[in-house]
Write a protein that holds these residues in place. Structure first.
Motif, short mmCIF file in Angstrom:
data_model
loop_
_atom_site.label_atom_id
_atom_site.label_comp_id
_atom_site.label_asym_id
_atom_site.label_seq_id
_atom_site.Cartn_x
_atom_site.Cartn_y
_atom_site.Cartn_z
N TRP A 136 0.43 -8.09 31.32
CA TRP A 136 -0.43 -8.34 32.47
C TRP A 136 0.18 -7.67 33.69
O TRP A 136 1.35 -7.29 33.70
CB TRP A 136 -0.54 -9.85 32.74
N PHE A 137 -0.65 -7.55 34.75
CA PHE A 137 -0.18 -7.00 36.02
C PHE A 137 -0.67 -7.88 37.15
O PHE A 137 -1.80 -8.37 37.11
CB PHE A 137 -0.68 -5.57 36.22
N ASP A 138 0.17 -8.05 38.18
CA ASP A 138 -0.27 -8.88 39.30
C ASP A 138 -0.99 -8.03 40.34
O ASP A 138 -1.18 -6.81 40.16
CB ASP A 138 0.90 -9.66 39.90
N ALA A 139 -1.41 -8.65 41.44
CA ALA A 139 -2.21 -7.96 42.45
C ALA A 139 -1.46 -6.82 43.12
O ALA A 139 -2.08 -5.91 43.68
CB ALA A 139 -2.68 -8.97 43.50
N ASP A 140 -0.13 -6.85 43.08
CA ASP A 140 0.67 -5.79 43.70
C ASP A 140 1.13 -4.74 42.70
O ASP A 140 1.91 -3.85 43.05
CB ASP A 140 1.89 -6.41 44.40
N GLY A 141 0.66 -4.85 41.45
CA GLY A 141 0.99 -3.83 40.46
C GLY A 141 2.23 -4.11 39.64
O GLY A 141 2.63 -3.28 38.83
N PRO A 175 2.09 -19.36 40.43
CA PRO A 175 2.45 -18.14 39.71
C PRO A 175 3.95 -17.97 39.66
O PRO A 175 4.68 -18.60 40.44
CB PRO A 175 1.78 -17.03 40.54
N PRO A 176 4.45 -17.15 38.76
CA PRO A 176 5.90 -16.93 38.68
C PRO A 176 6.45 -16.39 40.00
O PRO A 176 5.75 -15.71 40.76
CB PRO A 176 6.04 -15.89 37.56
N ASP A 177 7.71 -16.68 40.26
CA ASP A 177 8.37 -16.19 41.47
C ASP A 177 8.29 -14.66 41.51
O ASP A 177 8.61 -13.97 40.54
CB ASP A 177 9.84 -16.62 41.49
N GLY A 178 7.86 -14.14 42.67
CA GLY A 178 7.79 -12.69 42.84
C GLY A 178 6.48 -12.06 42.42
O GLY A 178 6.32 -10.84 42.53
N TYR A 179 5.53 -12.87 41.95
CA TYR A 179 4.25 -12.34 41.49
C TYR A 179 3.10 -12.94 42.30
O TYR A 179 3.16 -14.10 42.73
CB TYR A 179 4.03 -12.64 40.01
N THR A 180 2.05 -12.12 42.49
CA THR A 180 0.90 -12.51 43.31
C THR A 180 -0.38 -12.42 42.50
O THR A 180 -0.69 -11.35 41.96
CB THR A 180 0.79 -11.60 44.54
N PRO A 182 -4.57 -12.23 42.00
CA PRO A 182 -4.97 -12.41 40.60
C PRO A 182 -4.25 -11.46 39.66
O PRO A 182 -3.70 -10.44 40.09
CB PRO A 182 -6.47 -12.10 40.65
N PHE A 183 -4.29 -11.79 38.37
CA PHE A 183 -3.60 -11.00 37.36
C PHE A 183 -4.61 -10.21 36.53
O PHE A 183 -5.73 -10.66 36.28
CB PHE A 183 -2.79 -11.92 36.44
N TYR A 184 -4.18 -9.02 36.12
CA TYR A 184 -5.03 -8.12 35.32
C TYR A 184 -4.45 -8.00 33.93
O TYR A 184 -3.26 -7.70 33.76
CB TYR A 184 -5.11 -6.74 35.98
N LYS A 185 -5.27 -8.22 32.90
CA LYS A 185 -4.83 -8.12 31.50
C LYS A 185 -5.02 -6.70 30.98
O LYS A 185 -6.10 -6.12 31.07
CB LYS A 185 -5.66 -9.08 30.64
N ALA A 186 -3.96 -6.13 30.43
CA ALA A 186 -4.05 -4.80 29.82
C ALA A 186 -5.01 -4.82 28.64
O ALA A 186 -4.97 -5.74 27.82
CB ALA A 186 -2.67 -4.34 29.36
N ASP A 187 -5.86 -3.81 28.55
CA ASP A 187 -6.80 -3.68 27.43
C ASP A 187 -7.02 -2.19 27.20
O ASP A 187 -8.02 -1.62 27.61
CB ASP A 187 -8.12 -4.39 27.76
N ARG A 188 -6.06 -1.58 26.55
CA ARG A 188 -6.03 -0.11 26.46
C ARG A 188 -7.25 0.45 25.73
O ARG A 188 -7.75 1.51 26.11
CB ARG A 188 -4.75 0.34 25.77
N GLU A 189 -7.74 -0.22 24.71
CA GLU A 189 -8.89 0.33 23.99
C GLU A 189 -10.12 0.41 24.89
O GLU A 189 -10.81 1.43 24.93
CB GLU A 189 -9.18 -0.50 22.75
N ARG A 190 -10.41 -0.66 25.62
CA ARG A 190 -11.56 -0.64 26.52
C ARG A 190 -11.35 0.38 27.62
O ARG A 190 -12.27 1.15 27.97
CB ARG A 190 -11.77 -2.03 27.13
N GLU A 191 -10.16 0.43 28.18
CA GLU A 191 -9.87 1.35 29.28
C GLU A 191 -10.00 2.80 28.83
O GLU A 191 -10.63 3.62 29.52
CB GLU A 191 -8.45 1.08 29.80
N MET A 192 -9.44 3.14 27.69
CA MET A 192 -9.53 4.52 27.21
C MET A 192 -10.97 4.89 26.89
O MET A 192 -11.41 6.01 27.17
CB MET A 192 -8.65 4.72 25.98
N ARG A 193 -11.70 3.96 26.29
CA ARG A 193 -13.08 4.26 25.91
C ARG A 193 -13.93 4.54 27.16
O ARG A 193 -14.73 5.49 27.18
CB ARG A 193 -13.67 3.10 25.11
N GLU A 194 -13.77 3.73 28.21
CA GLU A 194 -14.57 3.94 29.42
C GLU A 194 -14.14 5.20 30.15
O GLU A 194 -14.98 5.95 30.67
CB GLU A 194 -14.48 2.71 30.32
#
Length: 222
Positions: A136-141, A175-180, A182-194
């Motif tokens: 996953w990735f937080d709002a700050d990357g 959220p965990p310390d140091g993270y902001t 909303p969080f983004y879930k990696a989904d490489r198949e969908r991302e590559m396809r689009e």
């Protein structure tokens, strides 16, 4: 290149019998999009200032957005002719996004459809699939991952359990310390396809306008 070595069963490109690897073709409609993503990944310090200025394309600012609709990322083409500290992509999420788009772009360049690209990913990169299933990735990357081999830069051993608790009940668990969020879930198949669909449409449009000959792999008239 990694995939090319895997499917040929070679450990490196200097072995006898290795066929020439695919290489970029000058004037290809996707060469400028590929160049921007490659430079923003690699021009990490001022030592790259000269090559950045030499290869800079003014059209990037108005005509080269991200292919996939990554929420929260700065515009891809928001760059200047001279190298600045923010010229390279620096966050973990932005760098991964560029890599995903390069995979999709190169697949289009090589004539691979989206299904073939996904099949290559599924068939040859099981470790990457395992990592991305819990990434996953937080709002700050910043990346946060459930596999110790792909922890994010600021992640500790306590971060992911805290993150899972936050996902289960955001109102009760911060959220965990140091993270902001909303969080983004990696989904490489969908991302590559689009992303593949966008790059394929760009190439098809260039062919329709007579700017590229897909048979001869060259700019018509050159």
């Amino acid at each position: 290149m990694d995939y090319y070595l895997r499917v040929t069963g070679r450990s490196h490109l200097r072995q006898a019998g290795v066929r020439p690897a695919p290489a970029p073709t000058p004037g290809h409609p996707l060469s400028s999009p590929l160049l921007l993503r490659t430079l923003r990944l690699n021009c990490l310090t001022r030592a790259y200032a000269d090559i950045w200025s030499k290869l800079f394309d003014p059209s990037w600012r108005d005509h080269e957005p991200w292919a996939y609709p990554w929420q929260g990322l700065p515009p891809l083409g928001d760059v200047t002719p001279t190298w600045q500290r923010d010229t390279p992509l620096r966050t973990e999420r932005a760098r991964r996004s560029a890599l995903v788009e390069i995979d999709a772009l190169v697949a289009v360049w090589l004539g691979m459809d989206a299904d073939a690209l996904i099949a290559a990913y599924r068939g040859r990169f099981p470790v990457l699939q395992k990592y991305e299933a819990v990434t996953w990735f937080d709002a700050d990357g910043w990346k946060i991952a459930g596999n110790a081999r792909t922890y994010g830069q600021r992640q500790t051993k306590d971060s992911f359990p805290q993150f899972e608790a936050h996902l289960a009940d955001p109102s009760a668990a911060p959220p965990p310390d140091g993270y902001t969020p909303p969080f983004y879930k990696a989904d490489r198949e969908r991302e590559m396809r689009e992303a593949h669909a966008i790059f394929q449409a760009r190439l098809d449009a260039a062919v329709a306008r007579g700017e590229w000959d897909p048979i001869k792999q060259e700019v018509p008239g050159q």
